[in-house]
Design a protein around this motif. Structure first.
Motif, PDB file in Angstrom:
ATOM      1  N   ILE A 263      19.811 -10.818 -10.215  1.00  0.00           N
ATOM      2  CA  ILE A 263      20.237 -12.214 -10.088  1.00  0.00           C
ATOM      3  C   ILE A 263      21.754 -12.308 -10.248  1.00  0.00           C
ATOM      4  CG2 ILE A 263      20.138 -14.483 -11.258  1.00  0.00           C
ATOM      5  CD1 ILE A 263      17.556 -13.916  -9.733  1.00  0.00           C
ATOM      6  N   LYS A 264      22.367 -13.063  -9.334  1.00  0.00           N
ATOM      7  CA  LYS A 264      23.833 -13.248  -9.428  1.00  0.00           C
ATOM      8  C   LYS A 264      24.100 -14.625 -10.010  1.00  0.00           C
ATOM      9  CE  LYS A 264      25.260 -10.412  -5.498  1.00  0.00           C
ATOM     10  NZ  LYS A 264      24.007 -10.136  -4.780  1.00  0.00           N
ATOM     11  N   THR A 265      24.825 -14.675 -11.124  1.00  0.00           N
ATOM     12  CA  THR A 265      25.252 -15.982 -11.656  1.00  0.00           C
ATOM     13  C   THR A 265      26.689 -15.875 -12.134  1.00  0.00           C
ATOM     14  OG1 THR A 265      24.418 -15.441 -13.833  1.00  0.00           O
ATOM     15  CG2 THR A 265      23.009 -16.872 -12.517  1.00  0.00           C
ATOM     16  N   GLY A 266      27.448 -16.928 -11.824  1.00  0.00           N
ATOM     17  CA  GLY A 266      28.857 -16.995 -12.259  1.00  0.00           C
ATOM     18  C   GLY A 266      29.626 -15.732 -11.956  1.00  0.00           C
ATOM     19  N   GLY A 267      29.458 -15.205 -10.757  1.00  0.00           N
ATOM     20  CA  GLY A 267      30.208 -14.023 -10.335  1.00  0.00           C
ATOM     21  C   GLY A 267      29.712 -12.726 -10.941  1.00  0.00           C
ATOM     22  N   GLU A 268      28.671 -12.794 -11.693  1.00  0.00           N
ATOM     23  CA  GLU A 268      28.143 -11.612 -12.390  1.00  0.00           C
ATOM     24  C   GLU A 268      26.752 -11.260 -11.838  1.00  0.00           C
ATOM     25  OE1 GLU A 268      27.200 -10.777 -16.818  1.00  0.00           O
ATOM     26  OE2 GLU A 268      27.908 -12.844 -16.626  1.00  0.00           O
ATOM     27  N   THR A 269      26.431  -9.983 -11.756  1.00  0.00           N
ATOM     28  CA  THR A 269      25.072  -9.609 -11.341  1.00  0.00           C
ATOM     29  C   THR A 269      24.296  -9.129 -12.559  1.00  0.00           C
ATOM     30  OG1 THR A 269      25.885  -8.960  -9.185  1.00  0.00           O
ATOM     31  CG2 THR A 269      23.726  -8.110  -9.805  1.00  0.00           C
ATOM     32  N   LYS A 270      23.128  -9.752 -12.736  1.00  0.00           N
ATOM     33  CA  LYS A 270      22.301  -9.356 -13.895  1.00  0.00           C
ATOM     34  C   LYS A 270      20.985  -8.781 -13.410  1.00  0.00           C
ATOM     35  CE  LYS A 270      23.747 -12.718 -17.313  1.00  0.00           C
ATOM     36  NZ  LYS A 270      23.473 -14.028 -17.835  1.00  0.00           N
ATOM     37  N   ILE A 271      20.521  -7.775 -14.090  1.00  0.00           N
ATOM     38  CA  ILE A 271      19.173  -7.280 -13.809  1.00  0.00           C
ATOM     39  C   ILE A 271      18.260  -7.948 -14.822  1.00  0.00           C
ATOM     40  CG2 ILE A 271      17.668  -5.242 -13.742  1.00  0.00           C
ATOM     41  CD1 ILE A 271      19.771  -5.019 -11.614  1.00  0.00           C
ATOM     42  N   LEU A 272      17.324  -8.732 -14.342  1.00  0.00           N
ATOM     43  CA  LEU A 272      16.388  -9.383 -15.262  1.00  0.00           C
ATOM     44  C   LEU A 272      15.119  -8.540 -15.346  1.00  0.00           C
ATOM     45  CD1 LEU A 272      16.635 -13.177 -14.316  1.00  0.00           C
ATOM     46  CD2 LEU A 272      18.060 -11.861 -15.893  1.00  0.00           C
ATOM     47  N   LYS A 273      14.834  -8.076 -16.546  1.00  0.00           N
ATOM     48  CA  LYS A 273      13.625  -7.273 -16.748  1.00  0.00           C
ATOM     49  C   LYS A 273      12.542  -8.215 -17.263  1.00  0.00           C
ATOM     50  CE  LYS A 273      11.901  -3.393 -19.434  1.00  0.00           C
ATOM     51  NZ  LYS A 273      12.150  -2.390 -20.438  1.00  0.00           N
ATOM     52  N   GLY A 274      11.393  -8.173 -16.679  1.00  0.00           N
ATOM     53  CA  GLY A 274      10.322  -9.066 -17.129  1.00  0.00           C
ATOM     54  C   GLY A 274       9.199  -9.133 -16.115  1.00  0.00           C
ATOM     55  N   ARG A 275       8.640 -10.307 -15.951  1.00  0.00           N
ATOM     56  CA  ARG A 275       7.525 -10.477 -15.003  1.00  0.00           C
ATOM     57  C   ARG A 275       7.553 -11.901 -14.456  1.00  0.00           C
ATOM     58  NH1 ARG A 275       2.709 -12.700 -18.482  1.00  0.00           N
ATOM     59  NH2 ARG A 275       2.525 -13.679 -16.442  1.00  0.00           N
ATOM     60  N   PRO A 276       6.990 -12.068 -13.243  1.00  0.00           N
ATOM     61  CA  PRO A 276       7.022 -13.410 -12.657  1.00  0.00           C
ATOM     62  C   PRO A 276       6.043 -14.359 -13.330  1.00  0.00           C
ATOM     63  CG  PRO A 276       5.830 -11.878 -11.240  1.00  0.00           C
ATOM     64  CD  PRO A 276       6.376 -11.068 -12.362  1.00  0.00           C
ATOM     65  N   GLY A 277       6.283 -15.661 -13.196  1.00  0.00           N
ATOM     66  CA  GLY A 277       5.305 -16.667 -13.607  1.00  0.00           C
ATOM     67  C   GLY A 277       4.242 -16.760 -12.516  1.00  0.00           C
ATOM     68  N   TRP A 278       3.125 -17.399 -12.826  1.00  0.00           N
ATOM     69  CA  TRP A 278       2.010 -17.445 -11.875  1.00  0.00           C
ATOM     70  C   TRP A 278       2.357 -18.255 -10.613  1.00  0.00           C
ATOM     71  CZ3 TRP A 278      -2.611 -21.190 -12.972  1.00  0.00           C
ATOM     72  CH2 TRP A 278      -3.548 -21.114 -11.947  1.00  0.00           C
ATOM     73  N   HIS A 279       3.002 -19.395 -10.787  1.00  0.00           N
ATOM     74  CA  HIS A 279       3.169 -20.319  -9.662  1.00  0.00           C
ATOM     75  C   HIS A 279       4.075 -19.778  -8.556  1.00  0.00           C
ATOM     76  CE1 HIS A 279       1.302 -22.652 -12.693  1.00  0.00           C
ATOM     77  NE2 HIS A 279       2.372 -22.641 -13.457  1.00  0.00           N
ATOM     78  N   ILE A 280       5.143 -19.068  -8.964  1.00  0.00           N
ATOM     79  CA  ILE A 280       6.084 -18.550  -7.956  1.00  0.00           C
ATOM     80  C   ILE A 280       5.383 -17.503  -7.081  1.00  0.00           C
ATOM     81  CG2 ILE A 280       7.083 -16.695  -9.390  1.00  0.00           C
ATOM     82  CD1 ILE A 280       9.154 -18.953  -7.104  1.00  0.00           C
ATOM     83  N   GLU A 281       4.333 -16.892  -7.622  1.00  0.00           N
ATOM     84  CA  GLU A 281       3.635 -15.847  -6.870  1.00  0.00           C
ATOM     85  C   GLU A 281       3.060 -16.405  -5.567  1.00  0.00           C
ATOM     86  OE1 GLU A 281       2.274 -13.228 -10.731  1.00  0.00           O
ATOM     87  OE2 GLU A 281       0.777 -14.516  -9.841  1.00  0.00           O
ATOM     88  N   CYS A 282       2.406 -17.575  -5.666  1.00  0.00           N
ATOM     89  CA  CYS A 282       1.791 -18.138  -4.456  1.00  0.00           C
ATOM     90  C   CYS A 282       2.847 -18.693  -3.506  1.00  0.00           C
ATOM     91  CB  CYS A 282       0.768 -19.210  -4.819  1.00  0.00           C
ATOM     92  SG  CYS A 282      -0.804 -18.483  -5.336  1.00  0.00           S
ATOM     93  N   SER A 283       3.936 -19.254  -4.056  1.00  0.00           N
ATOM     94  CA  SER A 283       5.009 -19.750  -3.184  1.00  0.00           C
ATOM     95  C   SER A 283       5.603 -18.590  -2.380  1.00  0.00           C
ATOM     96  CB  SER A 283       6.114 -20.410  -4.009  1.00  0.00           C
ATOM     97  OG  SER A 283       5.715 -21.694  -4.405  1.00  0.00           O
ATOM     98  N   ALA A 284       5.863 -17.475  -3.065  1.00  0.00           N
ATOM     99  CA  ALA A 284       6.470 -16.324  -2.386  1.00  0.00           C
ATOM    100  C   ALA A 284       5.507 -15.726  -1.357  1.00  0.00           C
ATOM    101  CB  ALA A 284       6.872 -15.274  -3.415  1.00  0.00           C
ATOM    102  N   CYS A 285       4.236 -15.724  -1.687  1.00  0.00           N
ATOM    103  CA  CYS A 285       3.233 -15.149  -0.784  1.00  0.00           C
ATOM    104  C   CYS A 285       3.162 -15.972   0.514  1.00  0.00           C
ATOM    105  CB  CYS A 285       1.881 -15.133  -1.505  1.00  0.00           C
ATOM    106  SG  CYS A 285       0.633 -14.171  -0.669  1.00  0.00           S
ATOM    107  N   ASN A 286       3.180 -17.298   0.369  1.00  0.00           N
ATOM    108  CA  ASN A 286       3.176 -18.171   1.550  1.00  0.00           C
ATOM    109  C   ASN A 286       4.429 -17.966   2.385  1.00  0.00           C
ATOM    110  OD1 ASN A 286       1.025 -20.369   1.982  1.00  0.00           O
ATOM    111  ND2 ASN A 286       1.175 -20.165  -0.244  1.00  0.00           N
ATOM    112  N   MET A 287       5.577 -17.895   1.695  1.00  0.00           N
ATOM    113  CA  MET A 287       6.850 -17.762   2.397  1.00  0.00           C
ATOM    114  C   MET A 287       6.869 -16.463   3.190  1.00  0.00           C
ATOM    115  SD  MET A 287       9.556 -19.330   2.981  1.00  0.00           S
ATOM    116  CE  MET A 287       9.267 -20.616   1.815  1.00  0.00           C
ATOM    117  N   LYS A 288       6.383 -15.391   2.567  1.00  0.00           N
ATOM    118  CA  LYS A 288       6.440 -14.089   3.235  1.00  0.00           C
ATOM    119  C   LYS A 288       5.554 -14.047   4.488  1.00  0.00           C
ATOM    120  CE  LYS A 288       5.597  -9.213   2.671  1.00  0.00           C
ATOM    121  NZ  LYS A 288       6.689  -8.314   2.432  1.00  0.00           N
ATOM    122  N   PHE A 289       4.333 -14.552   4.353  1.00  0.00           N
ATOM    123  CA  PHE A 289       3.395 -14.368   5.469  1.00  0.00           C
ATOM    124  C   PHE A 289       3.367 -15.530   6.457  1.00  0.00           C
ATOM    125  CE2 PHE A 289       1.835 -11.534   2.121  1.00  0.00           C
ATOM    126  CZ  PHE A 289       1.929 -10.338   2.822  1.00  0.00           C
TER     127      PHE A 289
END
Ligand code: AMP
Ligand code: ZN
Length: 510
Positions: free
Chosen positions: A203-229
């Motif tokens: 993720i890029k914020t304020g001119g900086e690139t950060k690696i976010l370690k973690g896991r997605p929330g449930w809701h974004i999963e279906c949004s991303a799946c729809n967007m991809k296919f």
């Protein structure tokens, strides 16, 4: 009439107008594979199957996508308890789930996507939502969606948002009804709950690139799946009623903030399955999977039970709760057997016509023979044609009325009565029989509970059984009812049941 759908978004029955005539895009939320699916889950997939089959039956070309929620609070928690990797654990239950669908004649989606394969797609959406101010990052590196930023928040779930102050944050994938809160798009890694399970997004914020370690929330999963296919817009989005809020509402907030377009044109929800009118719960002792239902009816074949469960779902409106009881399952099993009986009778009748026709060989007069052939073989009477048309029209009208499968089944039962009584009267010609079977096959594309193999009577009855049957018929002629009864019992012990019909008695293996 044309197809009308109850749209949860407008809370109205609307005429269905696809975005593109030649491809109707349909998405439905997939399972969370942390255990075997319960019969409530399966009810949701049956309802979705009826909708998709009906669309195809009505001539729409559909493309269907379903996700598999393999990253979720429950899959992570229970995979760790089982000592297996998340992948191994979720793949096992995903396979079992798909096998349950197959047993219930539920067509698999054209695309089935485990969410763990869509991490970069989610990262891209999260970046955009941060850039546009719809999301914010907390100190620990989690990212939350700010519901106050999305003006239409609450429209799908019909929430009253007046005076709502968005200050509450939610980390859980599922949360209490009507509790409006900022929800997690990305959860920072927590060793205690996540163990070995961690993913990364850049993720890029304020001119900086950060690696976010973690896991997605449930809701974004279906949004991303729809967007991809599918891209920004789809025609129909489905799920169980519990998905309406917060899950579907949050999907809308994410996708529409990202695309600026209306995400799904129609939203449909299957209401819940209850057992003995109560919510199904392990603690209440009324929690069943498909294998439990098979187990409870060991003397009946799994194939029949699966067809009966499918029939029960057909006989329930999807916008009503489905009350499952073992008595109702028993009644549905009997109905399936009754439908099978019709199919066998139709098969036998068709065979008898063919025999009759072969038998006309002996008729010496060619004209007489040709006339008999025409009558018994080719003819389709006007009355028959009109009946066929009327039945088909009524069946279509039921389905066009917001997928009224209960109404459609009523037409099929009327058709069954019509077939049985006309077969009794030997009223159909061979060509008419073929037409009846064709219509049943067309309907079966939606209902998928009929067994056409039963048309072929390939049952070989041993000679000694046939001899007993002949003896019994003789006893009846002699009015020796004691003997007549005794032979029935004997045949029963030998595993054959007697069926007394208008045209005589016959035996069938039990
Ligand atoms: P899950 O595996 O929990 O993500 O659920 C899969 C699907 O089953 C979702 O569409 C849920 O809405 C649906 N569902 C869950 N419980 C029930 C129930 N008792 N009756 C009908 N559908 C249900
Ligand atoms: Zn979903």
């Amino acid at each position: 009439m044309s197809l009308h759908i109850y749209n949860a978004l407008t809370r109205e029955l609307e005429r269905f107008k696809p975005l593109k005539q030649d491809e109707v895009k349909v998405y439905y939320c997939g399972p969370t594979p942390y255990n075997y699916a319960h019969i409530g889950n399966l009810r949701a997939y049956l309802f979705e199957d009826f909708v998709i089959r009906t669309l195809r039956f009505l001539g729409y070309k559909t493309r269907t996508v379903m996700n598999i929620t393999d990253i979720d609070d429950k899959t992570i928690r229970d995979s760790q308890k089982s000592g297996k990797s998340l992948k191994e654990f979720t793949e096992f239950y995903s396979k079992e789930f798909l096998s349950d669908l197959t047993k219930l004649h539920i067509n698999h989606a054209d695309t089935i996507s485990p969410i763990s394969e869509l991490i970069p797609d989610m990262g891209k959406m999260i970046q955009w939502l941060l850039d546009k101010g719809y999301a914010y990052m907390s100190e620990d590196g989690s990212v939350y969606y700010s519901v106050a930023k999305f003006k239409k928040y609450g429209k799908l779930a019909n929430l009253n948002m007046t005076g709502m102050i968005s200050s509450v944050r939610i980390d859980n994938d599922e949360y209490e009804k009507d509790q409006v809160a900022d929800f997690a798009l990305w959860k920072a890694y927590d060793k205690k709950t996540d163990g070995e399970n961690a993913w990364e997004i850049e993720i890029k914020t304020g001119g900086e690139t950060k690696i976010l370690k973690g896991r997605p929330g449930w809701h974004i999963e279906c949004s991303a799946c729809n967007m991809k296919f599918f891209g920004p817009q789809i025609d129909i989005h489905m799920g169980g009623i519990d998905n309406l809020f917060p899950h579907h509402q949050n999907e809308v907030a994410q996708t529409e903030a990202y695309t600026g377009k209306q995400f799904s044109q129609y939203w449909m929800h299957g209401w819940h399955l209850l057992v003995d009118n109560k919510k199904m719960a392990k603690s209440a002792g009324n929690f069943y999977t498909l294998r439990d239902i098979f187990e409870k009816n060991k003397d009946i074949s799994e194939v029949i039970i699966a067809r009966a469960f499918r029939l029960m779902a057909l006989q329930n409106q999807y916008r009503e709760n489905f009350n499952f009881t073992f008595d109702r399952l028993g009644a549905a099993i009997n109905t399936i057997k009754w439908l099978d009986e019709m199919m066998k009778r139709l098969g036998r009748y068709q065979d008898s016509l063919i025999w009759d026709l072969t038998g006309t060989e002996w008729l010496e007069d060619l004209r007489e023979r040709t006339a008999k052939w025409r009558l018994k073989f080719h003819e389709i009477s006007r009355e028959f044609r009109d009946n066929q048309q009327a039945f088909m029209q009524e069946f279509v009208e039921k389905l066009e009325d917001d997928f009224d499968t209960l109404g459609a089944m009523t037409i099929i039962f009327e058709y069954q009565t019509y077939i049985n009584s006309a077969v009794d009267d030997e009223a159909f010609t061979l060509e008419e029989c073929k037409s009846l079977i064709d219509l049943l096959k067309t309907w079966n594309e939606v209902i998928a509970i009929l067994d056409f193999d039963l048309l072929k009577s390939n049952e070989v009855i041993p000679n000694e059984i046939l001899a007993l049957l002949a003896e019994r018929n003789e006893a009846k002629l002699q009015k020796n009812y004691a003997e007549w009864d005794r032979i029935r019992n004997e045949l029963d012990i030998l595993g054959y049941k007697i069926i007394d019909e208008k045209n005589g008695s016959r035996v069938e293996k039990k």
